[in-house]
Design a protein around this motif. Structure first.
Motif, PDB file in Angstrom:
ATOM      1  N   LEU A 303      67.096  39.941  43.971  1.00  0.00           N
ATOM      2  CA  LEU A 303      65.714  39.932  43.490  1.00  0.00           C
ATOM      3  C   LEU A 303      64.981  38.664  43.933  1.00  0.00           C
ATOM      4  O   LEU A 303      63.774  38.690  44.179  1.00  0.00           O
ATOM      5  CB  LEU A 303      65.687  40.050  41.961  1.00  0.00           C
ATOM      6  CG  LEU A 303      64.306  40.023  41.293  1.00  0.00           C
ATOM      7  CD1 LEU A 303      63.462  41.222  41.730  1.00  0.00           C
ATOM      8  CD2 LEU A 303      64.444  39.997  39.774  1.00  0.00           C
ATOM      9  N   PHE A 304      65.724  37.569  44.061  1.00  0.00           N
ATOM     10  CA  PHE A 304      65.098  36.302  44.453  1.00  0.00           C
ATOM     11  C   PHE A 304      64.413  36.422  45.813  1.00  0.00           C
ATOM     12  O   PHE A 304      63.410  35.735  46.071  1.00  0.00           O
ATOM     13  CB  PHE A 304      66.141  35.173  44.481  1.00  0.00           C
ATOM     14  CG  PHE A 304      67.071  35.207  45.656  1.00  0.00           C
ATOM     15  CD1 PHE A 304      66.787  34.489  46.818  1.00  0.00           C
ATOM     16  CD2 PHE A 304      68.231  35.970  45.615  1.00  0.00           C
ATOM     17  CE1 PHE A 304      67.652  34.515  47.902  1.00  0.00           C
ATOM     18  CE2 PHE A 304      69.097  36.011  46.700  1.00  0.00           C
ATOM     19  CZ  PHE A 304      68.795  35.286  47.857  1.00  0.00           C
ATOM     20  N   MET A 305      64.928  37.293  46.681  1.00  0.00           N
ATOM     21  CA  MET A 305      64.305  37.468  47.994  1.00  0.00           C
ATOM     22  C   MET A 305      62.917  38.088  47.855  1.00  0.00           C
ATOM     23  O   MET A 305      61.976  37.724  48.572  1.00  0.00           O
ATOM     24  CB  MET A 305      65.192  38.341  48.884  1.00  0.00           C
ATOM     25  CG  MET A 305      66.536  37.706  49.209  1.00  0.00           C
ATOM     26  SD  MET A 305      67.637  38.780  50.176  1.00  0.00           S
ATOM     27  CE  MET A 305      66.765  38.845  51.736  1.00  0.00           C
ATOM     28  N   LEU A 306      62.776  39.018  46.920  1.00  0.00           N
ATOM     29  CA  LEU A 306      61.475  39.632  46.679  1.00  0.00           C
ATOM     30  C   LEU A 306      60.509  38.618  46.074  1.00  0.00           C
ATOM     31  O   LEU A 306      59.324  38.586  46.433  1.00  0.00           O
ATOM     32  CB  LEU A 306      61.627  40.836  45.750  1.00  0.00           C
ATOM     33  CG  LEU A 306      62.648  41.900  46.162  1.00  0.00           C
ATOM     34  CD1 LEU A 306      62.620  43.062  45.185  1.00  0.00           C
ATOM     35  CD2 LEU A 306      62.376  42.384  47.580  1.00  0.00           C
ATOM     36  N   ILE A 307      61.010  37.784  45.164  1.00  0.00           N
ATOM     37  CA  ILE A 307      60.160  36.768  44.538  1.00  0.00           C
ATOM     38  C   ILE A 307      59.662  35.770  45.578  1.00  0.00           C
ATOM     39  O   ILE A 307      58.486  35.407  45.600  1.00  0.00           O
ATOM     40  CB  ILE A 307      60.939  36.051  43.410  1.00  0.00           C
ATOM     41  CG1 ILE A 307      61.242  37.041  42.276  1.00  0.00           C
ATOM     42  CG2 ILE A 307      60.152  34.861  42.884  1.00  0.00           C
ATOM     43  CD1 ILE A 307      62.132  36.472  41.181  1.00  0.00           C
ATOM     44  N   VAL A 308      60.562  35.336  46.463  1.00  0.00           N
ATOM     45  CA  VAL A 308      60.157  34.414  47.534  1.00  0.00           C
ATOM     46  C   VAL A 308      59.129  35.081  48.445  1.00  0.00           C
ATOM     47  O   VAL A 308      58.139  34.460  48.852  1.00  0.00           O
ATOM     48  CB  VAL A 308      61.379  33.944  48.346  1.00  0.00           C
ATOM     49  CG1 VAL A 308      60.928  33.140  49.576  1.00  0.00           C
ATOM     50  CG2 VAL A 308      62.309  33.103  47.480  1.00  0.00           C
ATOM     51  N   GLY A 309      59.356  36.361  48.762  1.00  0.00           N
ATOM     52  CA  GLY A 309      58.417  37.091  49.615  1.00  0.00           C
ATOM     53  C   GLY A 309      57.028  37.163  49.003  1.00  0.00           C
ATOM     54  O   GLY A 309      56.019  36.993  49.698  1.00  0.00           O
ATOM     55  N   ILE A 310      56.960  37.403  47.695  1.00  0.00           N
ATOM     56  CA  ILE A 310      55.674  37.438  47.004  1.00  0.00           C
ATOM     57  C   ILE A 310      55.031  36.053  47.004  1.00  0.00           C
ATOM     58  O   ILE A 310      53.831  35.890  47.254  1.00  0.00           O
ATOM     59  CB  ILE A 310      55.848  37.963  45.567  1.00  0.00           C
ATOM     60  CG1 ILE A 310      56.266  39.435  45.587  1.00  0.00           C
ATOM     61  CG2 ILE A 310      54.552  37.788  44.769  1.00  0.00           C
ATOM     62  CD1 ILE A 310      56.685  39.970  44.235  1.00  0.00           C
ATOM     63  N   ALA A 311      55.846  35.022  46.734  1.00  0.00           N
ATOM     64  CA  ALA A 311      55.333  33.652  46.659  1.00  0.00           C
ATOM     65  C   ALA A 311      54.841  33.138  48.004  1.00  0.00           C
ATOM     66  O   ALA A 311      54.075  32.168  48.053  1.00  0.00           O
ATOM     67  CB  ALA A 311      56.416  32.720  46.113  1.00  0.00           C
ATOM     68  N   LEU A 312      55.258  33.773  49.098  1.00  0.00           N
ATOM     69  CA  LEU A 312      54.777  33.372  50.422  1.00  0.00           C
ATOM     70  C   LEU A 312      53.322  33.762  50.664  1.00  0.00           C
ATOM     71  O   LEU A 312      52.751  33.412  51.696  1.00  0.00           O
ATOM     72  CB  LEU A 312      55.645  34.009  51.522  1.00  0.00           C
ATOM     73  CG  LEU A 312      56.980  33.329  51.827  1.00  0.00           C
ATOM     74  CD1 LEU A 312      57.781  34.154  52.812  1.00  0.00           C
ATOM     75  CD2 LEU A 312      56.742  31.926  52.392  1.00  0.00           C
ATOM     76  N   HIS A 313      52.729  34.473  49.707  1.00  0.00           N
ATOM     77  CA  HIS A 313      51.364  34.961  49.901  1.00  0.00           C
ATOM     78  C   HIS A 313      50.394  33.825  50.210  1.00  0.00           C
ATOM     79  O   HIS A 313      49.469  33.987  51.008  1.00  0.00           O
ATOM     80  CB  HIS A 313      50.886  35.722  48.668  1.00  0.00           C
ATOM     81  CG  HIS A 313      49.550  36.369  48.842  1.00  0.00           C
ATOM     82  ND1 HIS A 313      49.364  37.474  49.640  1.00  0.00           N
ATOM     83  CD2 HIS A 313      48.320  36.046  48.336  1.00  0.00           C
ATOM     84  CE1 HIS A 313      48.084  37.823  49.619  1.00  0.00           C
ATOM     85  NE2 HIS A 313      47.437  36.973  48.840  1.00  0.00           N
ATOM     86  N   GLY A 314      50.590  32.671  49.569  1.00  0.00           N
ATOM     87  CA  GLY A 314      49.701  31.546  49.809  1.00  0.00           C
ATOM     88  C   GLY A 314      49.693  31.115  51.259  1.00  0.00           C
ATOM     89  O   GLY A 314      48.638  30.838  51.834  1.00  0.00           O
ATOM     90  N   ILE A 315      50.890  31.049  51.880  1.00  0.00           N
ATOM     91  CA  ILE A 315      50.968  30.679  53.292  1.00  0.00           C
ATOM     92  C   ILE A 315      50.438  31.818  54.157  1.00  0.00           C
ATOM     93  O   ILE A 315      49.671  31.593  55.100  1.00  0.00           O
ATOM     94  CB  ILE A 315      52.420  30.335  53.687  1.00  0.00           C
ATOM     95  CG1 ILE A 315      52.921  29.148  52.858  1.00  0.00           C
ATOM     96  CG2 ILE A 315      52.515  30.012  55.168  1.00  0.00           C
ATOM     97  CD1 ILE A 315      54.358  28.762  53.148  1.00  0.00           C
TER      98      ILE A 315
END
Length: 412
Positions: A303-315
């Motif tokens: 699940l952490f991979m999905l969270i990181v993917g979502i958090a990359l939205h800013g970049i």
């Protein structure tokens, strides 16, 4: 915060609360409640692009020349409230589509109108606007948190019962409130003279002169192409999280907006340190990484991979699209500033996203299965595509003529 800025901040909050309150969960609602296909879902999302394409006519031919911006804003949101209520009542895609198309044609011009109202009241826009605009992002975040954690409309059980239909009713109420509130906003009369300029100037087409510059032309093409993977996120992220059993998917997706705020603050520093070209490249690379994370992550131990993917939205968003707006503003100079921004918006949210939603719908249908979707196949497509745009961008600027900001450009 002054009383005036507080009033403008509330306007921004409601503007983006309305959009974030139904657009994020649209794909999930259409698939689970109305039984729409991937192509039909793509058609529904593409109404945003049609709205963006038609918005310059509303702003350039009407708002900038004949009527106060705050009054047009009020009327459009009151009409939008009626259309959102009709979306709440729609029982199938055939009934839904005309209303969502009408709504986005009405809503997209309001994005420029709230900016117009805000800018006209400011003494120092470079200093004040970001402090007011950030409340729009807060509004989007609050909408997602309300859906997930206050009402629980995006839980598996609630989706099965059709609870996401309520998002349209919630946003209809918010749209009516903003429509009435807009009548109280400071007067913002048109500045343009009715006889000044031609149709080409009003629609921002005079900025096409900028395409004669090789570096800007390549950036312009890259902006259109990178919108294809962007469309996959808007269309498929929420249905993907809901289908694989992630709890509170809409609330989780607000991490992307939190990230957007943080990286927005870091963007000027990054551009000063590394330059506009590396910033744009990092933004494109982030899209490829995000979708690779989505392809191989899951709702369990990964699940952490999905969270990181979502958090990359800013970049993903800030480092390409916002830095691209800065680059466009600097390249345009005083002559084409307004029309150049209109042109790049038309190219990205209009043409680019229109193509992107069509492609996303076809790819989603291709990877549909009897029990859901092959999400790995769906996400690998935009990952590879974004990587391809990145490589092409690098090859295009292999020679010494790089994309860069003019020496006199200011970052605020």
């Amino acid at each position: 915060m002054s009383t005036l800025n507080a009033r403008l901040s509330l306007m921004m909050f409601l503007e983006f609360f309305i959009w974030g309150g139904w657009f994020v969960t649209l794909g999930t609602f259409l698939g689970a409640t109305l039984g729409a296909s991937g192509s039909e879902i793509g058609m529904a999302f593409a109404t945003q692009s049609w709205g963006a394409i038609l918005a310059p006519f509303v702003i350039g031919l009407i708002a900038d020349r004949y009527f106060n911006a705050e009054r047009i804003l009020a009327i459009l949101h009151l009409v939008g409230a009626v259309l959102l209520y009709q979306l709440y009542r729609a029982e199938d895609f055939a009934a839904f589509y005309p209303y969502v198309l009408g709504y986005m044609i009405v809503y997209m011009p309001t994005l420029a109108l709230v900016n117009a109202v805000a800018f006209r009241q400011m003494r120092d826009p470079a200093l004040e606007f970001s402090r007011i605009r950030v409340w729009g992002t807060v509004g989007w975040i609050v909408a997602g948190l309300v859906i997930s954690f206050l009402f629980g409309w995006d839980s598996q059980a609630a989706i099965a019962e059709g609870a996401l239909r309520n998002t349209f009713l919630m946003c209809a109420i918010a749209s009516a409130l903003l429509g009435l509130y807009s009548f109280s906003l400071p007067r913002t009369p048109p500045l343009a003279q009715r006889e000044s300029g031609g149709l080409k100037t009003l629609l921002g087409l005079d900025a096409l002169e900028l395409l004669k510059d090789r570096s800007f032309a390549i950036f312009f093409l890259a902006s259109v192409l990178i919108c294809i993977p962007l469309a996959f996120y808007y269309q498929n992220a929420n249905p993907f999280l809901a289908e694989i059993g992630v709890e509170n998917p809409t609330g989780m997706m607000t991490l992307g907006q939190v990230s957007e705020v943080l990286f927005m603050l870091a963007l000027p520093l990054f551009i000063r340190r590394f330059g506009i070209k590396k910033t744009l490249l990092l933004g494109m690379l982030a899209w490829a990484i995000r979708y690779a994370l989505f392809a191989y992550g899951n709702g369990g131990e990964l699940l952490f991979m999905l969270i990181v993917g979502i958090a990359l939205h800013g970049i993903c968003y800030d480092f390409f699209f916002v830095s691209g707006q800065i680059y466009t503003d600097a390249k345009a100079g005083e002559t084409f500033k307004g029309s150049a921004q209109g042109l790049i918006t038309l190219a990205t949210y209009g043409v680019g996203m229109l193509i992107g939603f069509w492609v996303a719908g076809r790819v989603t249908d291709h990877f549909a299965t009897a029990t859901g979707h092959d999400w790995q196949g769906i996400w690998l497509f935009p990952a590879v595509f974004a990587l391809g745009v990145l490589v092409a961008f690098l090859l295009a600027f292999k020679n010494p003529r790089e994309v860069k900001l003019p020496a006199e450009a200011k970052l605020t």
